[in-house]
Design an enzyme around this catalytic site. Structure first.
Site, PDB file in Angstrom:
ATOM      1  N   GLY A  13       0.810  -1.220   0.000  1.00  0.00           N
ATOM      2  CA  GLY A  13       0.000   0.000   0.000  1.00  0.00           C
ATOM      3  C   GLY A  13       0.842   1.268   0.000  1.00  0.00           C
ATOM      4  O   GLY A  13       2.068   1.222   0.188  1.00  0.00           O
ATOM      5  N   GLU A  15       1.834   3.166  -2.373  1.00  0.00           N
ATOM      6  CA  GLU A  15       2.869   3.224  -3.416  1.00  0.00           C
ATOM      7  C   GLU A  15       2.806   4.534  -4.192  1.00  0.00           C
ATOM      8  O   GLU A  15       3.732   4.858  -4.940  1.00  0.00           O
ATOM      9  CB  GLU A  15       2.687   2.060  -4.406  1.00  0.00           C
ATOM     10  CG  GLU A  15       2.888   0.660  -3.824  1.00  0.00           C
ATOM     11  CD  GLU A  15       1.618   0.092  -3.224  1.00  0.00           C
ATOM     12  OE1 GLU A  15       0.602   0.826  -3.137  1.00  0.00           O
ATOM     13  OE2 GLU A  15       1.641  -1.088  -2.840  1.00  0.00           O
ATOM     14  N   LYS A  17      -0.543   5.427  -5.583  1.00  0.00           N
ATOM     15  CA  LYS A  17      -1.637   5.159  -6.542  1.00  0.00           C
ATOM     16  C   LYS A  17      -2.417   6.441  -6.840  1.00  0.00           C
ATOM     17  O   LYS A  17      -2.781   6.714  -7.982  1.00  0.00           O
ATOM     18  CB  LYS A  17      -2.590   4.082  -5.975  1.00  0.00           C
ATOM     19  CG  LYS A  17      -1.906   2.744  -5.721  1.00  0.00           C
ATOM     20  CD  LYS A  17      -2.836   1.744  -5.075  1.00  0.00           C
ATOM     21  CE  LYS A  17      -3.199   2.058  -3.642  1.00  0.00           C
ATOM     22  NZ  LYS A  17      -2.084   1.935  -2.681  1.00  0.00           N
ATOM     23  N   ALA A  40      -8.398   3.366   2.870  1.00  0.00           N
ATOM     24  CA  ALA A  40      -7.461   3.907   1.890  1.00  0.00           C
ATOM     25  C   ALA A  40      -7.206   5.385   2.158  1.00  0.00           C
ATOM     26  O   ALA A  40      -8.070   6.095   2.672  1.00  0.00           O
ATOM     27  CB  ALA A  40      -8.029   3.741   0.486  1.00  0.00           C
ATOM     28  N   HIS A  42      -5.432   8.177  -0.403  1.00  0.00           N
ATOM     29  CA  HIS A  42      -4.725   8.430  -1.664  1.00  0.00           C
ATOM     30  C   HIS A  42      -4.464   9.930  -1.799  1.00  0.00           C
ATOM     31  O   HIS A  42      -5.404  10.723  -1.862  1.00  0.00           O
ATOM     32  CB  HIS A  42      -5.554   7.912  -2.850  1.00  0.00           C
ATOM     33  CG  HIS A  42      -5.738   6.419  -2.830  1.00  0.00           C
ATOM     34  ND1 HIS A  42      -6.433   5.744  -3.796  1.00  0.00           N
ATOM     35  CD2 HIS A  42      -5.306   5.477  -1.961  1.00  0.00           C
ATOM     36  CE1 HIS A  42      -6.415   4.446  -3.508  1.00  0.00           C
ATOM     37  NE2 HIS A  42      -5.746   4.262  -2.398  1.00  0.00           N
TER      38      HIS A  42
HETATM   39  P1  GDP Z   1      -1.489   5.679  -2.224  1.00  0.00           P
HETATM   40  O1  GDP Z   1      -2.239   5.178  -1.044  1.00  0.00           O
HETATM   41  O2  GDP Z   1      -0.884   4.560  -3.012  1.00  0.00           O
HETATM   42  O3  GDP Z   1      -2.282   6.613  -3.070  1.00  0.00           O
HETATM   43  O4  GDP Z   1      -0.258   6.509  -1.649  1.00  0.00           O
HETATM   44  P2  GDP Z   1      -0.326   7.635  -0.490  1.00  0.00           P
HETATM   45  O5  GDP Z   1      -0.941   8.848  -1.063  1.00  0.00           O
HETATM   46  O6  GDP Z   1      -0.903   7.063   0.753  1.00  0.00           O
HETATM   47  O7  GDP Z   1       1.212   7.824  -0.189  1.00  0.00           O
HETATM   48  C1  GDP Z   1       2.108   8.229  -1.167  1.00  0.00           C
HETATM   49  C2  GDP Z   1       2.774   9.552  -0.700  1.00  0.00           C
HETATM   50  O8  GDP Z   1       3.892   9.817  -1.514  1.00  0.00           O
HETATM   51  C3  GDP Z   1       1.861  10.753  -0.864  1.00  0.00           C
HETATM   52  O9  GDP Z   1       2.186  11.671   0.158  1.00  0.00           O
HETATM   53  C4  GDP Z   1       2.244  11.302  -2.227  1.00  0.00           C
HETATM   54  O10 GDP Z   1       2.025  12.698  -2.340  1.00  0.00           O
HETATM   55  C5  GDP Z   1       3.712  11.029  -2.235  1.00  0.00           C
HETATM   56  N1  GDP Z   1       4.317  10.765  -3.545  1.00  0.00           N
HETATM   57  C6  GDP Z   1       3.797  10.134  -4.627  1.00  0.00           C
HETATM   58  N2  GDP Z   1       4.723  10.021  -5.612  1.00  0.00           N
HETATM   59  C7  GDP Z   1       5.845  10.601  -5.132  1.00  0.00           C
HETATM   60  C8  GDP Z   1       7.164  10.793  -5.655  1.00  0.00           C
HETATM   61  O11 GDP Z   1       7.493  10.372  -6.759  1.00  0.00           O
HETATM   62  N3  GDP Z   1       8.063  11.429  -4.843  1.00  0.00           N
HETATM   63  C9  GDP Z   1       7.756  11.884  -3.600  1.00  0.00           C
HETATM   64  N4  GDP Z   1       8.706  12.476  -2.891  1.00  0.00           N
HETATM   65  N5  GDP Z   1       6.529  11.718  -3.077  1.00  0.00           N
HETATM   66  C10 GDP Z   1       5.590  11.081  -3.824  1.00  0.00           C
HETATM   67  P1  IMO Z   2      -3.958   2.657   0.471  1.00  0.00           P
HETATM   68  O1  IMO Z   2      -5.082   2.458  -0.498  1.00  0.00           O
HETATM   69  C1  IMO Z   2      -1.521   0.830   3.619  1.00  0.00           C
HETATM   70  C2  IMO Z   2      -3.531  -2.046   6.239  1.00  0.00           C
HETATM   71  C3  IMO Z   2      -3.720  -1.686   7.690  1.00  0.00           C
HETATM   72  C4  IMO Z   2      -3.640  -3.061   8.312  1.00  0.00           C
HETATM   73  C5  IMO Z   2      -4.345  -3.950   7.294  1.00  0.00           C
HETATM   74  C6  IMO Z   2      -5.815  -4.239   7.601  1.00  0.00           C
HETATM   75  O2  IMO Z   2      -3.812   4.037   0.963  1.00  0.00           O
HETATM   76  O3  IMO Z   2      -2.693   2.060  -0.049  1.00  0.00           O
HETATM   77  P2  IMO Z   2      -8.028  -2.771   7.487  1.00  0.00           P
HETATM   78  O4  IMO Z   2      -8.418  -1.515   8.209  1.00  0.00           O
HETATM   79  O5  IMO Z   2      -8.063  -2.653   6.000  1.00  0.00           O
HETATM   80  O6  IMO Z   2      -8.791  -3.971   7.991  1.00  0.00           O
HETATM   81  O7  IMO Z   2      -6.495  -3.023   7.921  1.00  0.00           O
HETATM   82  O8  IMO Z   2      -4.259  -3.244   6.059  1.00  0.00           O
HETATM   83  N1  IMO Z   2      -4.078  -1.064   5.267  1.00  0.00           N
HETATM   84  C7  IMO Z   2      -3.316  -0.255   4.527  1.00  0.00           C
HETATM   85  N2  IMO Z   2      -1.977  -0.060   4.515  1.00  0.00           N
HETATM   86  N3  IMO Z   2      -2.301   1.500   2.751  1.00  0.00           N
HETATM   87  C8  IMO Z   2      -3.642   1.295   2.718  1.00  0.00           C
HETATM   88  O9  IMO Z   2      -4.439   1.832   1.779  1.00  0.00           O
HETATM   89  C9  IMO Z   2      -4.211   0.420   3.667  1.00  0.00           C
HETATM   90  N4  IMO Z   2      -5.476   0.022   3.935  1.00  0.00           N
HETATM   91  C10 IMO Z   2      -5.377  -0.889   4.902  1.00  0.00           C
HETATM   92  O10 IMO Z   2      -2.705  -0.826   8.143  1.00  0.00           O
HETATM   93  O11 IMO Z   2      -2.297  -3.478   8.387  1.00  0.00           O
HETATM   94 MG    MG Z   3      -2.316   5.495   1.007  1.00  0.00          MG
END
Ligand code: GDP
Ligand code: IMO
Ligand code: MG
Length: 441
Positions: A13, A15, A17, A40, A42
């Site tokens: 998670g 990454e 997305k 989630a 994002h």
């Molecule tokens: P998601 O759950 O997969 O959408 O990812 P998150 O939004 O939870 O976490 C990714 C974090 O990395 C966010 O704070 C984004 O703004 C940041 N991010 C995404 N791509 C990059 C990148 O290429 N470089 C940096 N420094 N930050 C990034």
């Molecule tokens: P995005 O979409 C990272 C993890 C929780 C826990 C496990 C189960 O932002 O990548 P849950 O509440 O779903 O029953 O928790 O999954 N988890 C995530 N870790 N990114 C997420 O979403 C997550 N959504 C759930 O931390 O380990």
């Molecule tokens: Mg996330």
């Protein structure tokens, strides 16, 4: 043809997305979430404006895109309106004209949240480290055939009788573990108000999406969580409760399997994990400081819960497994810039268990805790890649690192992200992803 593309997290998670879906959404007409709920988080950054999406697809930030919350999701109506109201304040339109919620999606009710807390407390040291959003208990009710779907909630008698019946059981568990029982009348009153407001958003999204696909409209399917958190294919039992892999995009939308034209894997240049569970390449003991440095540089704190994310080296062995299950047609590699200062970078290319090299990812979590990662060390580049938009502008060692990951995963890289902002991106034009973007121009 590249009209229907699924975007899938390849690791545990976060990454990136959200960033990638926002970027691609410009070339797609409809953006869909199809599993999970507000567990989630994002993040999307456009100029100096930041958005965090929990339930709504990241395409919502683009004007004029239709957004769908598919049947595979579990939706807390209160969380939906908190998010919708916040987005409205940020100038984003969240109206029934552009947001459709599946009539077959399941609701998260207050007792699901209470049960999530109780379940984690009962597990003690064995806890999953969930987001405590009620996700697992809502999916349990769905599989147990006692869940409440959005369309059911619009019929007051059905809503009341299901709440009463389900709460009887839930309260037994809550009280047995010392919690306060919940009141059915209160929940019914609160849910009636919320679901009435939800009513105009509810639609038969399965039909809507299949008609759209037949008409040749472009659809971007936004996965939440990631492959290693999948309820079947992840590091069970330290997983979420939904199908996060590419197959889930079919089940969670009702689109026929042949509609899917491609799968984009989102792969971070290192690994993080939130919550409990095995993490073979985690930076611990001698590497704890390095882990802390990456956490700060990468701002690795949960977008939903604020929890610090555990950080580790890139795990090519686990990512190859993700590529196999999802059939990635292309990969978007994110957060290259976070590694800019390192002099050496380790990549795990395999695991050993009891002295033997593993052929595939061990199924038992106790084994995954014991595996010894086999590392290769690559030289760092020690210069800034932040905001780079051209492949040719990358330092040689950064290019070498990217090529090494691509070889290890066995999939061509179509995009490299070099910062959180939409424009801080390298598109590899001569790639599958480059082709998709041209197809949808
Ligand atoms: P998601 O759950 O997969 O959408 O990812 P998150 O939004 O939870 O976490 C990714 C974090 O990395 C966010 O704070 C984004 O703004 C940041 N991010 C995404 N791509 C990059 C990148 O290429 N470089 C940096 N420094 N930050 C990034
Ligand atoms: P995005 O979409 C990272 C993890 C929780 C826990 C496990 C189960 O932002 O990548 P849950 O509440 O779903 O029953 O928790 O999954 N988890 C995530 N870790 N990114 C997420 O979403 C997550 N959504 C759930 O931390 O380990
Ligand atoms: Mg996330």
């Amino acid at each position: 043809m590249s009209k229907v593309i699924a975007v899938i997290g390849a690791q545990w998670g976060d990454e990136g997305k959200g960033k990638i879906v926002d970027l691609l959404a410009e070339r797609f007409e409809i953006v869909v979430r199809y599993q999970g709920g507000h567990n989630a988080g994002h993040s999307v950054q456009v100029g100096d404006q930041s958005f965090v999406l929990h339930l709504l697809p990241s395409g919502i930030v683009h004007r004029g895109k239709t957004c769908v919350l598919g049947n595979g999701m579990v939706i807390d109506p209160k969380a939906f309106f908190v998010e919708a109201d916040r987005l409205t304040q940020q100038g984003v339109e969240v109206s029934p004209e552009r947001v459709k919620i599946s009539s077959r999606a399941h609701l998260i009710l207050p007792y699901h949240r209470a049960l999530d807390h109780t379940s984690e407390e009962r597990l003690g040291n064995e806890k999953v480290g969930t987001t405590l959003r009620g996700i697992g208990p809502a999916y349990e009710d769905k599989a147990g055939r006692r869940g409440i779907r959005t369309a059911d909630a619009l019929v007051p008698d059905v809503l009341r009788s299901r709440i009463e019946r389900n709460l009887e059981d839930a309260n037994r568990i809550i009280e047995a573990y010392g919690g306060e029982p919940l009141n059915a009348d209160e929940i019914f009153r609160e849910m009636s108000v919320l679901t009435e407001r939800l009513g105009p958003f509810i639609a038969d999204t399965t039909h809507y999406l299949n008609v759209a696909a037949t008409e040749g409209r472009s659809i971007l399917l936004e996965g939440a969580q990631a492959t290693l958190l999948d309820v079947d294919h992840g590091t069970y039992p330290f997983v979420t409760s939904s199908t996060t892999v590419a197959g889930g995009a079919i089940i969670g939308t009702g689109l026929a399997p042949h509609r899917l034209n491609g799968v984009l894997g989102i792969v971070r240049t290192y690994t993080t994990r939130v919550g409990e569970g095995p993490f073979p390449t985690e930076m611990l003991e001698g590497e704890a400081e390095l882990g802390q440095m990456i956490r700060e540089r990468g701002r690795e704190y949960g977008a939903s819960t604020g929890r610090p994310r555990r950080c580790g080296w890139f795990d090519a062995f686990a990512t190859r497994y993700a590529a196999e299950i999802n059939g990635f047609s292309s990969v978007a590699l994110t957060k290259l810039d976070v590694l800019d200062t390192l002099d050496e970078i380790k990549v795990c290319t395999g695991y050993k268990l009891n002295g033997r090299v593993c052929e595939s990812l061990p199924a038992v979590s106790q084994d995954l805790r014991r595996v010894e990662p086999i590392f290769e060390t690559l030289p760092g580049w020690q210069s800034s890649t932040l905001g780079t938009t051209e492949l040719s502008a990358l330092p040689t060692n950064a290019r070498r690192y990217v090529d090494f990951l691509s070889e290890q995963i066995g999939v061509q890289i179509g995009l490299i992200s070099t910062g959180p902002e939409r424009s801080q991106t390298i598109i590899v034009h001569d790639s599958k992803l480059g082709q998709w973007l041209r197809d949808n121009e």
